[in-house]
Scaffold this motif. Structure first.
Motif, PDB file in Angstrom:
ATOM      1  N   LEU A  37       0.815  -1.216   0.000  1.00 24.69           N
ATOM      2  CA  LEU A  37       0.000   0.000   0.000  1.00 24.69           C
ATOM      3  C   LEU A  37       0.851   1.269   0.000  1.00 24.69           C
ATOM      4  N   PRO A  38       1.865   1.414   0.827  1.00 20.30           N
ATOM      5  CA  PRO A  38       2.686   2.637   0.766  1.00 20.30           C
ATOM      6  C   PRO A  38       3.417   2.784  -0.582  1.00 20.30           C
ATOM      7  N   ILE A  39       3.887   1.674  -1.130  1.00 17.09           N
ATOM      8  CA  ILE A  39       4.581   1.734  -2.423  1.00 17.09           C
ATOM      9  C   ILE A  39       3.623   2.170  -3.515  1.00 17.09           C
ATOM     10  N   LEU A  40       2.445   1.559  -3.562  1.00 16.14           N
ATOM     11  CA  LEU A  40       1.467   1.916  -4.591  1.00 16.14           C
ATOM     12  C   LEU A  40       0.939   3.340  -4.402  1.00 16.14           C
ATOM     13  N   THR A  41       0.806   3.779  -3.160  1.00 14.71           N
ATOM     14  CA  THR A  41       0.379   5.148  -2.893  1.00 14.71           C
ATOM     15  C   THR A  41       1.412   6.136  -3.407  1.00 14.71           C
ATOM     16  N   PHE A  42       2.679   5.861  -3.168  1.00 15.20           N
ATOM     17  CA  PHE A  42       3.753   6.728  -3.651  1.00 15.20           C
ATOM     18  C   PHE A  42       3.763   6.785  -5.181  1.00 15.20           C
ATOM     19  N   VAL A  43       3.626   5.641  -5.827  1.00 10.39           N
ATOM     20  CA  VAL A  43       3.578   5.597  -7.294  1.00 10.39           C
ATOM     21  C   VAL A  43       2.357   6.365  -7.797  1.00 10.39           C
ATOM     22  N   ASN A  44       1.228   6.202  -7.128  1.00 14.27           N
ATOM     23  CA  ASN A  44       0.008   6.915  -7.508  1.00 14.27           C
ATOM     24  C   ASN A  44       0.199   8.431  -7.403  1.00 14.27           C
ATOM     25  N   ILE A  45       0.857   8.894  -6.360  1.00 13.17           N
ATOM     26  CA  ILE A  45       1.113  10.325  -6.198  1.00 13.17           C
ATOM     27  C   ILE A  45       2.017  10.834  -7.318  1.00 13.17           C
ATOM     28  N   LEU A  46       3.044  10.077  -7.659  1.00 12.96           N
ATOM     29  CA  LEU A  46       3.935  10.479  -8.757  1.00 12.96           C
ATOM     30  C   LEU A  46       3.182  10.576 -10.084  1.00 12.96           C
ATOM     31  N   PHE A  48      -0.038  11.079 -10.443  1.00 15.49           N
ATOM     32  CA  PHE A  48      -0.962  12.213 -10.324  1.00 15.49           C
ATOM     33  C   PHE A  48      -0.231  13.535 -10.590  1.00 15.49           C
ATOM     34  N   ILE A  49       0.945  13.696 -10.025  1.00 13.44           N
ATOM     35  CA  ILE A  49       1.730  14.919 -10.243  1.00 13.44           C
ATOM     36  C   ILE A  49       2.097  15.060 -11.720  1.00 13.44           C
ATOM     37  N   GLU A  50       2.525  13.986 -12.337  1.00  6.96           N
ATOM     38  CA  GLU A  50       2.894  14.015 -13.753  1.00  6.96           C
ATOM     39  C   GLU A  50       1.692  14.379 -14.629  1.00  6.96           C
ATOM     40  N   ILE A  51       0.561  13.808 -14.353  1.00 10.76           N
ATOM     41  CA  ILE A  51      -0.650  14.118 -15.130  1.00 10.76           C
ATOM     42  C   ILE A  51      -1.069  15.571 -14.903  1.00 10.76           C
ATOM     43  N   SER A  52      -0.958  16.056 -13.680  1.00 11.79           N
ATOM     44  CA  SER A  52      -1.327  17.445 -13.389  1.00 11.79           C
ATOM     45  C   SER A  52      -0.429  18.430 -14.134  1.00 11.79           C
ATOM     46  N   SER A  56      -1.693  20.956 -17.098  1.00  8.74           N
ATOM     47  CA  SER A  56      -1.447  22.391 -16.964  1.00  8.74           C
ATOM     48  C   SER A  56      -0.766  22.937 -18.218  1.00  8.74           C
ATOM     49  N   LYS A  57       0.214  22.219 -18.731  1.00  6.49           N
ATOM     50  CA  LYS A  57       0.887  22.640 -19.961  1.00  6.49           C
ATOM     51  C   LYS A  57      -0.076  22.630 -21.142  1.00  6.49           C
ATOM     52  N   GLU A  58      -0.901  21.614 -21.219  1.00  6.51           N
ATOM     53  CA  GLU A  58      -1.868  21.536 -22.329  1.00  6.51           C
ATOM     54  C   GLU A  58      -2.884  22.668 -22.259  1.00  6.51           C
ATOM     55  N   ASP A  59      -3.316  23.026 -21.050  1.00  4.13           N
ATOM     56  CA  ASP A  59      -4.237  24.154 -20.909  1.00  4.13           C
ATOM     57  C   ASP A  59      -3.573  25.446 -21.356  1.00  4.13           C
ATOM     58  N   GLY A  60      -2.310  25.629 -20.996  1.00  9.79           N
ATOM     59  CA  GLY A  60      -1.571  26.802 -21.448  1.00  9.79           C
ATOM     60  C   GLY A  60      -1.424  26.816 -22.961  1.00  9.79           C
ATOM     61  N   ASN A  61      -1.111  25.657 -23.542  1.00 11.13           N
ATOM     62  CA  ASN A  61      -1.006  25.550 -25.004  1.00 11.13           C
ATOM     63  C   ASN A  61      -2.329  25.902 -25.670  1.00 11.13           C
TER      64      ASN A  61
END
Length: 181
Positions: A37-46, A48-52, A56-61
């Motif tokens: 669970l902690p490993i998968l949570t950490f991967v999920n956060i990474l 999520f950050i990458e998608i965000s 954000s870049k696509e919205d700016g584009n």
């Protein structure tokens, strides 16, 4: 591989085979959830950050692309109004030449302020085409203002139309093909 390693460690440390006791299987589930669970949570956060960041870049584009499209339309409209006489039937040369003067001023402003919006430098080939359009409009204004040359020659208007098409195509190509970021 991670799952196999965790299973191997669990069976090696706690058991030497498969158990028929249900509490051992419950302990195995707790063991897995505690480690994974902690490993998968950490991967999920990474992820999520990458998608965000990507969104954000696509919205700016998208916003910049829309702004470029609006500028191209504005440029096209200003030049259209300079070429096509107003339907009000004005007979004054000053009133009739005002749209040409506005278009010339707009192009001067465009060259000073909007080139970076399209990722262009003032000494680029594309900027030179916009400068050519400006000189075509200036020639049209000079022809229009001289009373002896009314009506304006078709050659001058055709030059403005041809150069406008070149500039619009360049700006549309930049808007469609170039990535902003």
């Amino acid at each position: 591989m991670v799952t196999a390693a965790i299973l191997g460690m669990y069976f090696f440390i706690f058991h030497y085979g498969l158990s028929s006791n249900s509490s051992d299987w419950a302990n195995l589930g707790s063991y897995f959830s505690g480690l994974l669970l902690p490993i998968l949570t950490f991967v999920n956060i990474l992820v999520f950050i990458e998608i965000s960041v990507w969104l954000s870049k696509e919205d700016g584009n998208r916003a910049l692309r829309q702004f470029r499209i609006d500028e191209i339309r504005r440029l096209n409209d200003v030049i259209d109004k300079a070429i096509v006489p107003d339907a009000l039937g004005t007979t004054s040369i000053n009133a009739a030449s005002a749209p040409i003067v506005r278009a010339t001023c707009y192009l001067e402003s465009f060259l000073r302020t909007q080139l970076p919006l399209f990722g262009l430098k003032t000494d680029s080939k594309e900027a030179d085409e916009i400068k050519k359009l400006h000189s075509c409009l200036t020639a049209l204004a000079k022809e229009f203002i001289r009373p002896e040359s009314i009506p304006v020659s078709n050659h001058t208007v055709i030059n403005v139309l041809d150069q406008r098409a070149i500039v619009i195509n360049i700006l549309q190509g930049i808007t469609i093909c170039k990535r902003v970021w």
